[in-house]
Write a protein that holds these residues in place. Structure first.
Motif, PDB file in Angstrom:
ATOM      1  N   ALA A 159      35.287  44.804  42.591  1.00 53.32           N
ATOM      2  CA  ALA A 159      36.025  44.586  43.838  1.00 53.32           C
ATOM      3  C   ALA A 159      37.186  45.572  43.944  1.00 53.32           C
ATOM      4  CB  ALA A 159      36.537  43.149  43.908  1.00 53.32           C
ATOM      5  N   ARG A 160      37.868  45.789  42.849  1.00 48.32           N
ATOM      6  CA  ARG A 160      38.959  46.777  42.834  1.00 48.32           C
ATOM      7  C   ARG A 160      38.410  48.193  43.067  1.00 48.32           C
ATOM      8  NH1 ARG A 160      43.919  45.829  40.775  1.00 48.32           N
ATOM      9  NH2 ARG A 160      43.951  47.943  39.927  1.00 48.32           N
ATOM     10  N   ILE A 162      35.611  49.057  44.703  1.00 50.07           N
ATOM     11  CA  ILE A 162      35.169  49.199  46.097  1.00 50.07           C
ATOM     12  C   ILE A 162      36.357  49.276  47.026  1.00 50.07           C
ATOM     13  CG2 ILE A 162      33.948  48.035  47.991  1.00 50.07           C
ATOM     14  CD1 ILE A 162      32.068  46.835  45.830  1.00 50.07           C
ATOM     15  N   GLY A 163      37.328  48.382  46.835  1.00 50.58           N
ATOM     16  CA  GLY A 163      38.521  48.408  47.675  1.00 50.58           C
ATOM     17  C   GLY A 163      39.321  49.688  47.504  1.00 50.58           C
ATOM     18  N   GLY A 164      39.430  50.148  46.276  1.00 52.61           N
ATOM     19  CA  GLY A 164      40.154  51.394  46.028  1.00 52.61           C
ATOM     20  C   GLY A 164      39.470  52.595  46.654  1.00 52.61           C
ATOM     21  N   ARG A 165      38.142  52.620  46.606  1.00 53.55           N
ATOM     22  CA  ARG A 165      37.385  53.714  47.222  1.00 53.55           C
ATOM     23  C   ARG A 165      37.565  53.701  48.740  1.00 53.55           C
ATOM     24  NH1 ARG A 165      32.270  52.475  45.286  1.00 53.55           N
ATOM     25  NH2 ARG A 165      33.061  53.076  43.236  1.00 53.55           N
ATOM     26  N   PHE A 166      37.537  52.509  49.316  1.00 58.26           N
ATOM     27  CA  PHE A 166      37.762  52.388  50.761  1.00 58.26           C
ATOM     28  C   PHE A 166      39.156  52.897  51.125  1.00 58.26           C
ATOM     29  CE2 PHE A 166      38.887  50.523  54.745  1.00 58.26           C
ATOM     30  CZ  PHE A 166      37.705  50.369  55.453  1.00 58.26           C
ATOM     31  N   ASN A 167      40.164  52.455  50.388  1.00 55.07           N
ATOM     32  CA  ASN A 167      41.540  52.881  50.673  1.00 55.07           C
ATOM     33  C   ASN A 167      41.695  54.389  50.540  1.00 55.07           C
ATOM     34  OD1 ASN A 167      42.292  50.236  51.102  1.00 55.07           O
ATOM     35  ND2 ASN A 167      43.364  49.986  49.154  1.00 55.07           N
ATOM     36  N   HIS A 168      41.013  54.972  49.547  1.00 53.73           N
ATOM     37  CA  HIS A 168      41.124  56.420  49.332  1.00 53.73           C
ATOM     38  C   HIS A 168      40.524  57.196  50.503  1.00 53.73           C
ATOM     39  CE1 HIS A 168      41.273  60.211  47.135  1.00 53.73           C
ATOM     40  NE2 HIS A 168      39.989  60.396  47.418  1.00 53.73           N
ATOM     41  N   ARG A 169      39.420  56.671  51.043  1.00 50.78           N
ATOM     42  CA  ARG A 169      38.753  57.381  52.135  1.00 50.78           C
ATOM     43  C   ARG A 169      39.388  57.123  53.497  1.00 50.78           C
ATOM     44  NH1 ARG A 169      32.215  56.778  50.918  1.00 50.78           N
ATOM     45  NH2 ARG A 169      32.285  57.520  48.749  1.00 50.78           N
ATOM     46  N   PRO A 177      43.138  43.347  44.068  1.00 51.88           N
ATOM     47  CA  PRO A 177      43.488  42.149  43.292  1.00 51.88           C
ATOM     48  C   PRO A 177      43.437  42.398  41.795  1.00 51.88           C
ATOM     49  CG  PRO A 177      41.211  42.030  43.928  1.00 51.88           C
ATOM     50  CD  PRO A 177      41.746  43.307  44.546  1.00 51.88           C
ATOM     51  N   ARG A 178      44.058  41.517  41.072  1.00 56.67           N
ATOM     52  CA  ARG A 178      43.935  41.529  39.617  1.00 56.67           C
ATOM     53  C   ARG A 178      43.346  40.193  39.169  1.00 56.67           C
ATOM     54  NH1 ARG A 178      49.248  41.399  40.963  1.00 56.67           N
ATOM     55  NH2 ARG A 178      50.441  39.518  40.452  1.00 56.67           N
TER      56      ARG A 178
END
Length: 333
Positions: A159-160, A162-169, A177-178
Motif C-alpha cells: 500500500a505504501r 502504490i501510494g508512493g508511486r502515485f504521489n511521485h507521478r 500509512p505505517r
C-alpha cells in the motif's frame, strides 16, 4: 488526531482470538485516535462465496463489532460495498500504477492460488488485485496507522509502495500509512492444538470459542482442551502449551497476572482450573452477547448505524478520490 483504519472480512462469526487479539485494541483506540472500521465484504468474494449468506454474515460481523464496544459515536463504522463506487474506482486508478509482478509475489496470493481446486475453480483477477483494493481501503481515509498482525505486514508495505508511486507521478495526494502491531490482550491458541492459533478456518469448531457460544458450550470446549499428563497448573509454553494457553486466556479475561493465577491454582488440578477458566470466559463474553442480542432484535438500528457510518466515510473518501482524479487529469463531471 492520528487516523487509524482497519477492517475484517465477513467470513463467519468471530472467536475469542479475534476479540483478545484485535477487537480489544480497536475499542481502546477510540479514546486516542480518529478511527475508521470497515466490514470489507468486497474482499470476501475473491475465493468464491455463498450469496445466500453474505449479507447475513456482513450484518452479523458489524453487530459483533458494536457488541464488543465499537462505538458509532466515537468511530466510523461502515460496510465496504456501501461505498463500492468510491473504493472500486480508486482501485482502478491505483491499478494503473501497480505492476502485475509485484502482485504475483504477494505471499497471500501465492498461498491462496495454490488452494484453488475443483471442476470450475479458477484463480481470479480479484484474488490477484486484492492488495490494490486494500490499498484503496486504507489510503482513501488518510490513515496514518493500520493495526495488523505480522502476516499482514506485506499488505501495508505494498500500500505504501502504490501510494508512493502515485504521489511521485501525480503529486502528494495520499498519506502513506505505517503498520502498527498492537500488543494482543492474549495470544489465544487452538484449544485442541495449542501450538496453532485459534482460527475460524480450522477443521474443527472444538478448538475455538466463538463469541456467541453459550455458557454450556464454552464449558464443554474448555473442559476438553488439550493438556499434558500432569496435574500441576504452571506456565511453560514449551512443555505445558495447553495449560499455558488457558492461563493466558484467563489472565486476559480477568485482568489478573499469570503469576497470581498460578499461585492460586497450582495444586487445584486441571478440572478445577478449567472450570474457573470457562467461568471467566463466560463472564467476559456475557455483556457482549447481551448487547448482540439487543442488536439482533432490532435490525433497523444496526442498518441505521451502518448508513450513518457510510455517510461519514463518504465525507472523507469521496474528496480523496476526486483529488486523485484531478491529479491524474480527468475531465470534471
Amino acid at each position: 488526531m492520528t487516523r487509524v483504519f482497519s477492517g475484517m472480512q465477513p467470513t463467519g462469526g468471530l472467536h475469542l482470538g479475534n476479540h483478545l487479539g484485535a477487537l480489544v485494541n480497536w475499542v481502546r483506540m477510540q479514546d486516542t485516535a480518529d478511527v475508521t472500521y470497515c466490514v470489507v465484504d468486497l474482499h470476501a468474494i475473491t475465493m468464491g462465496h455463498d450469496p445466500a449468506i453474505l449479507a447475513d454474515r456482513t450484518l452479523g460481523l458489524a453487530m459483533e463489532f458494536v457488541a464488543a464496544g465499537v462505538d458509532p459515536d466515537r468511530s466510523t463504522l461502515f460496510v465496504q460495498s456501501h461505498l463500492g463506487d468510491v473504493h472500486a474506482e480508486m482501485t482502478w486508478l491505483f491499478s494503473s500504477v501497480t505492476g502485475v509482478g509485484e502482485l504475483q509475489k504477494m505471499p497471500q496470493y501465492r498461498e491462496k492460488s495454490e488452494r484453488v481446486t475443483g471442476k470450475h475453480a479458477q484463480v481470479t483477477a480479484g484474488l490477484l488485485t486484492y492488495p490494490v483494493l486494500q490499498t484503496s481501503d486504507i489510503l482513501l481515509y488518510d490513515a496514518d496507522e493500520v493495526p495488523v498482525g505480522e502476516d499482514q505486514r506485506h499488505h501495508i508495505e505494498i500500500a505504501r509502495d502504490i501510494g508512493g508511486r502515485f504521489n511521485h507521478r501525480y503529486g502528494d495526494v495520499f498519506v502513506l500509512p505505517r503498520a502498527i502491531f498492537p500488543e494482543a490482550a492474549a495470544r489465544v491458541m487452538d484449544l485442541q492444538d495449542p501450538t496453532a492459533k485459534m482460527s475460524a478456518s480450522a477443521d474443527s469448531d472444538k478448538g475455538r470459542i466463538n463469541l456467541q457460544d453459550d455458557p454450556d458450550r464454552i464449558l464443554k470446549k474448555v473442559r476438553s482442551a488439550q493438556t499434558d499428563s500432569g496435574r500441576d497448573v504452571a506456565y511453560d509454553r514449551a512443555d505445558k502449551a495447553g495449560i499455558s494457553n488457558l492461563l493466558e486466556v484467563m489472565s486476559a479475561a480477568t485482568g489478573r497476572s499469570i503469576d497470581d493465577l498460578v499461585e492460586e491454582y497450582a495444586d487445584a488440578g486441571y478440572g478445577t482450573f478449567k472450570g474457573a477458566v470457562a467461568e471467566a470466559v463466560v463472564e467476559l463474553l456475557r455483556p457482549m452477547q447481551e448487547r448482540h442480542a439487543e442488536l439482533a432484535a432490532d435490525p433497523g438500528e444496526m442498518q441505521r448505524i451502518l448508513a450513518d457510518g457510510a455517510a461519514k466515510a463518504r465525507e472523507v473518501s469521496a474528496p480523496r478520490l476526486a483529488a486523485a482524479k484531478d491529479a491524474m487529469g480527468f475531465l470534471p463531471a
